[in-house]
Design a protein around this motif. Structure first.
Motif, PDB file in Angstrom:
ATOM      1  N   HIS A  77      46.276 -28.789 -28.263  1.00  0.00           N
ATOM      2  CA  HIS A  77      45.081 -29.548 -27.854  1.00  0.00           C
ATOM      3  C   HIS A  77      43.844 -28.736 -28.223  1.00  0.00           C
ATOM      4  N   HIS A  79      39.668 -29.131 -30.167  1.00  0.00           N
ATOM      5  CA  HIS A  79      38.595 -29.944 -30.753  1.00  0.00           C
ATOM      6  C   HIS A  79      37.832 -29.003 -31.686  1.00  0.00           C
ATOM      7  N   ARG A  86      26.577 -25.052 -27.515  1.00  0.00           N
ATOM      8  CA  ARG A  86      26.025 -25.522 -26.232  1.00  0.00           C
ATOM      9  C   ARG A  86      25.855 -24.346 -25.283  1.00  0.00           C
ATOM     10  N   TYR A  99      28.732 -29.863 -14.936  1.00  0.00           N
ATOM     11  CA  TYR A  99      29.029 -30.441 -16.257  1.00  0.00           C
ATOM     12  C   TYR A  99      28.595 -31.913 -16.301  1.00  0.00           C
ATOM     13  N   ILE A 109      28.966 -33.929 -24.381  1.00  0.00           N
ATOM     14  CA  ILE A 109      29.568 -34.342 -25.656  1.00  0.00           C
ATOM     15  C   ILE A 109      28.493 -34.905 -26.592  1.00  0.00           C
ATOM     16  N   HIS A 182      35.529 -40.854 -27.107  1.00  0.00           N
ATOM     17  CA  HIS A 182      35.248 -39.565 -26.471  1.00  0.00           C
ATOM     18  C   HIS A 182      33.963 -39.696 -25.680  1.00  0.00           C
ATOM     19  N   TYR A 219      39.342 -40.471 -24.035  1.00  0.00           N
ATOM     20  CA  TYR A 219      38.858 -39.768 -22.845  1.00  0.00           C
ATOM     21  C   TYR A 219      38.660 -40.821 -21.757  1.00  0.00           C
ATOM     22  N   HIS A 247      43.216 -37.897 -22.546  1.00  0.00           N
ATOM     23  CA  HIS A 247      42.464 -37.020 -21.646  1.00  0.00           C
ATOM     24  C   HIS A 247      42.321 -37.774 -20.327  1.00  0.00           C
ATOM     25  N   GLN A 250      40.515 -35.566 -15.353  1.00  0.00           N
ATOM     26  CA  GLN A 250      39.912 -34.234 -15.513  1.00  0.00           C
ATOM     27  C   GLN A 250      38.856 -33.962 -14.446  1.00  0.00           C
ATOM     28  N   HIS A 270      44.845 -32.450 -19.346  1.00  0.00           N
ATOM     29  CA  HIS A 270      43.885 -32.043 -18.302  1.00  0.00           C
ATOM     30  C   HIS A 270      44.547 -32.086 -16.926  1.00  0.00           C
ATOM     31  N   ASN A 322      42.340 -25.845 -25.757  1.00  0.00           N
ATOM     32  CA  ASN A 322      41.270 -26.843 -25.666  1.00  0.00           C
ATOM     33  C   ASN A 322      39.979 -26.330 -26.303  1.00  0.00           C
ATOM     34  N   ASN A 324      36.718 -26.053 -27.702  1.00  0.00           N
ATOM     35  CA  ASN A 324      35.648 -27.039 -27.923  1.00  0.00           C
ATOM     36  C   ASN A 324      34.333 -26.426 -27.463  1.00  0.00           C
ATOM     37  N   PRO A 325      33.191 -26.976 -27.924  1.00  0.00           N
ATOM     38  CA  PRO A 325      31.910 -26.317 -27.626  1.00  0.00           C
ATOM     39  C   PRO A 325      31.398 -26.521 -26.209  1.00  0.00           C
ATOM     40  N   GLY A 326      32.008 -27.471 -25.456  1.00  0.00           N
ATOM     41  CA  GLY A 326      31.457 -27.795 -24.141  1.00  0.00           C
ATOM     42  C   GLY A 326      32.210 -27.155 -22.998  1.00  0.00           C
ATOM     43  N   THR A 327      33.525 -27.341 -22.980  1.00  0.00           N
ATOM     44  CA  THR A 327      34.275 -26.888 -21.802  1.00  0.00           C
ATOM     45  C   THR A 327      35.226 -25.723 -22.068  1.00  0.00           C
TER      46      THR A 327
HETATM   47  O1  NIG Z   1      38.745 -31.675 -23.387  1.00  0.00           O
HETATM   48  N1  NIG Z   1      37.150 -33.953 -21.746  1.00  0.00           N
HETATM   49  C1  NIG Z   1      36.770 -34.280 -22.807  1.00  0.00           C
HETATM   50  N2  NIG Z   1      36.647 -33.534 -23.891  1.00  0.00           N
HETATM   51  C2  NIG Z   1      36.526 -32.114 -23.928  1.00  0.00           C
HETATM   52  C3  NIG Z   1      35.159 -31.666 -23.587  1.00  0.00           C
HETATM   53  C4  NIG Z   1      34.257 -31.975 -24.669  1.00  0.00           C
HETATM   54  C5  NIG Z   1      32.875 -31.419 -24.569  1.00  0.00           C
HETATM   55  O2  NIG Z   1      32.306 -31.166 -23.505  1.00  0.00           O
HETATM   56  O3  NIG Z   1      32.333 -31.267 -25.669  1.00  0.00           O
HETATM   57  C6  NIG Z   1      37.571 -31.482 -23.051  1.00  0.00           C
HETATM   58  O4  NIG Z   1      37.271 -30.801 -22.074  1.00  0.00           O
END
Ligand code: NIG
Length: 410
Positions: A77, A79, A86, A99, A109, A182, A219, A247, A250, A270, A322, A324-327
């Motif tokens: 998993h 992204h 971020r 968040y 996102i 997403h 998502y 997803h 979460q 998640h 996981n 990814n730039p956010g979480t």
């Molecule tokens: O797996 N939950 C959704 N997608 C990502 C977070 C994506 C983001 O914040 O950019 C995740 O946590």
């Protein structure tokens, strides 16, 4: 026939191919003081007594020096195709904003969507390459990669084409997933149904025509898409030959695991907020759980997903970064393994299987995440003498060598 390569001197070789009904420790399939023979990129022998003719003048020897040997990790998993960062949101979370609050104000996102949709395919490839190199250095030899930051049909395709190019440019095997549900792109905010239909009627057929993905993900979350919105897209994906990942559960409990079970998803990912009924539904449907504890930590979401309860109920549990730039802005496999033990309640053996054999099962590739004769010689030689050291030596890498199809990558 002599092997091309023989790995010797290991404390043990973990095949991860022990009996399915056994304990986690038995499933590790440990061979004490085992050796691994490799021919033409494939495992030709695992055991303690290699055949006499296994070593010839052309056989290279790799001494594990008392470390253990196991299959390459499967990061099921990620992204990892995105542009921009971020860091500013991270800082806001450190100051106490949540968040969801940040996402509601146009961050989240949506921010990555803006940066990614503006990037060329070349730029996306260039940005993703070092991320893959960091995963590989920690022993990841297969990774799933999701789209989801495109925001238009064309940009989603660009992200998945970038995945295909990346697969040809570096050693890690990549498996594509289309995750167009997403976030609702800004241009569709007042007509979200139009985005859902564009995904269903234009994007998915194009993805399948070009063979860009094996899975379709969505998502499902209060602030993202409802089960009613996601279902027609996922049903169409299935009709087109894609398998389903989701997803779910979460940030808020929304019956997401039950939806994954109903749709026969390969995995529900998640699950921080999964209910007891959701656990039972996954068990009954044979849907696997993918836990992503680095994103629980980094997103400052609580609680952690109930890995112990899932395993005790008979649901197979995989772990992933996981990235990814956010979480989860981290490629750290060993942090995920450690948190899987400390916060999801897995034992070291269960966590190790979660990043190898069970993750391979999530991706549905027979033998993936195991070391079996005839399978690809994707393997890792560790400095540590036991898998138990990996989550214990918290968030640190004890990798000595990574081999992809029998070739040394490090
Ligand atoms: O797996 N939950 C959704 N997608 C990502 C977070 C994506 C983001 O914040 O950019 C995740 O946590």
């Amino acid at each position: 026939v002599p092997f091309d390569l023989l790995v010797t001197g290991a404390s043990e070789v973990l095949t991860c191919d022990g009996p399915a009904q056994g304990t986690a420790e038995a499933r590790l399939g440990a061979v004490r003081r085992g050796v691994v023979g490799v021919s033409q990129g494939r495992v030709a022998f695992v055991g303690t007594d290699p055949p006499r003719d296994g070593v010839g003048p052309g056989t290279r020897l790799l001494d594990a020096g008392g470390g253990f040997v196991g299959p390459g990790f499967v990061d099921c998993h990620t992204h990892l195709v995105f542009a921009g960062d971020r860091a500013e949101e991270f800082e806001r979370r450190c100051r106490g904003e949540s968040y969801l609050q940040i996402a509601a104000e146009g961050g989240g996102i949506q921010r990555s969507l803006e940066a990614t949709s503006a990037a060329t395919e070349d730029a996306l490839v260039a940005l993703a390459l070092p991320r893959l190199a960091r995963l590989l250095a920690q022993g990841v030899t297969t990774a799933e990669v999701k789209s989801g930051y495109g925001g238009t049909v064309e940009a989603e395709l660009r992200c998945l084409r970038a995945v295909r190019r990346l697969a040809a440019l570096q050693p890690v095997t990549l498996v594509g997933t289309v995750l167009a549900l997403h976030a609702v792109p800004v241009a569709y905010r007042e007509r979200r149904q139009a985005w859902i239909e564009a995904v269903r009627d234009e994007l998915l057929p194009a993805v399948c025509r070009e063979g860009l993905a094996r899975f379709c993900d969505a998502y499902v979350e209060q602030a993202a898409f409802s089960p009613e919105e996601a279902t027609p897209v996922l049903t169409q994906a299935r009709r087109l030959g894609l398998e389903i990942r989701l997803h779910v559960d979460q940030l808020t409990a929304g019956g997401g695991a039950e939806l994954a079970a109903r749709l026969g998803a390969r995995s529900a990912d998640h699950l921080e907020q999964i209910s007891p009924a959701g656990v039972a539904a996954l068990r009954a449907a044979g849907t696997r759980a993918v836990l992503l504890p680095t994103s629980t930590l980094f997103g400052r979401v609580r609680p952690y997903a109930p890995g112990r309860a899932l395993l005790d109920a008979g649901v197979p549990v995989a772990l992933a970064t996981n990235l990814n730039p956010g979480t989860s802005m981290s490629e750290n496999v060993f942090l995920a393994l450690g948190l899987g033990c400390l916060e999801n309640g897995l034992t070291p053996a269960e966590a190790y299987l979660g990043f190898t054999r069970t993750a391979g099962e999530v991706l549905g590739v027979p033998g993936l995440g195991r070391l079996t004769v005839g399978g690809p010689a994707d393997l890792v030689v560790y400095r540590a003498d036991s898998y138990r050291q990996l989550p214990y030596h918290f968030a640190m890498s004890d990798v000595a060598e990574v081999l992809k199809a029998g070739r040394r990558c490090s």
